[in-house]
Enzyme design. Sequence first.
Site, mmCIF file in Angstrom:
data_model
loop_
_atom_site.group_PDB
_atom_site.id
_atom_site.type_symbol
_atom_site.label_atom_id
_atom_site.label_comp_id
_atom_site.label_asym_id
_atom_site.label_seq_id
_atom_site.Cartn_x
_atom_site.Cartn_y
_atom_site.Cartn_z
ATOM 1 C CG PHE A 120 -0.428 -0.307 2.512
ATOM 2 C CD1 PHE A 120 0.242 0.649 3.251
ATOM 3 C CD2 PHE A 120 -0.568 -1.575 3.042
ATOM 4 C CE1 PHE A 120 0.760 0.356 4.497
ATOM 5 C CE2 PHE A 120 -0.067 -1.879 4.292
ATOM 6 C CZ PHE A 120 0.602 -0.913 5.026
ATOM 7 C CB VAL A 141 0.570 7.892 5.892
ATOM 8 C CG1 VAL A 141 -0.425 7.784 7.034
ATOM 9 C CG2 VAL A 141 1.435 9.122 6.061
ATOM 10 N N GLY A 180 1.313 3.596 -3.210
ATOM 11 C CA GLY A 180 0.396 4.658 -3.593
ATOM 12 C C GLY A 180 -0.095 5.515 -2.446
ATOM 13 C CG HIS A 181 -2.165 5.846 1.557
ATOM 14 N ND1 HIS A 181 -1.909 6.056 2.897
ATOM 15 C CD2 HIS A 181 -3.352 6.430 1.328
ATOM 16 C CE1 HIS A 181 -2.911 6.713 3.441
ATOM 17 N NE2 HIS A 181 -3.796 6.954 2.522
ATOM 18 C CG PHE A 182 0.174 9.754 0.578
ATOM 19 C CD1 PHE A 182 -0.883 9.836 -0.319
ATOM 20 C CD2 PHE A 182 -0.100 9.842 1.932
ATOM 21 C CE1 PHE A 182 -2.180 10.049 0.132
ATOM 22 C CE2 PHE A 182 -1.396 10.039 2.389
ATOM 23 C CZ PHE A 182 -2.442 10.141 1.488
#
Length: 148
Positions: A48, A58, A51-53
């Site tokens: 994850f 986070v 893309g986050h971030f």
Amino acid sequence: MSDRTLDIKGIMAAIPHRYPLLLLDRVAELVPDEGCIGIKNVTINESFFQGHFPTDPVMPGVLIVEAMAQTSAVLVVETLGPDARGKLVYFMSIDNAKFRRPVVPGDQLQLHVKKVQRRMSVWKFTGEAMVDGKVVAEATFSAMIRDR
């Protein structure tokens, strides 16, 4: 709590989650029908974070709540013992979710869950996610155990 623990093999025997959605590395303490503490080591290698971030990683809050739910699912299965084999624990509701601070790579989440009530196949829990002894997220949630 007790000193009853589960390693990753025990967790994988209890719940069906697998990479990339298995969000529990160890159960540090477990008292059947009461509560348990799960551990999630957060690393930059989590899918994850792509893309986050990408420039400021986070952990998504919804995944922190999912990690609490997986900890609860292990508690349900360990409480029911052989009767839980072949069954699944499904989320039913999430209430009063609060996120206190970001969870970032290098953090170790301690997922404290307690059973609030059980009525037949429906279980209700409270959960707190902690990093370095400080609450980073909390929620009340319920789940149902059912056949596959």
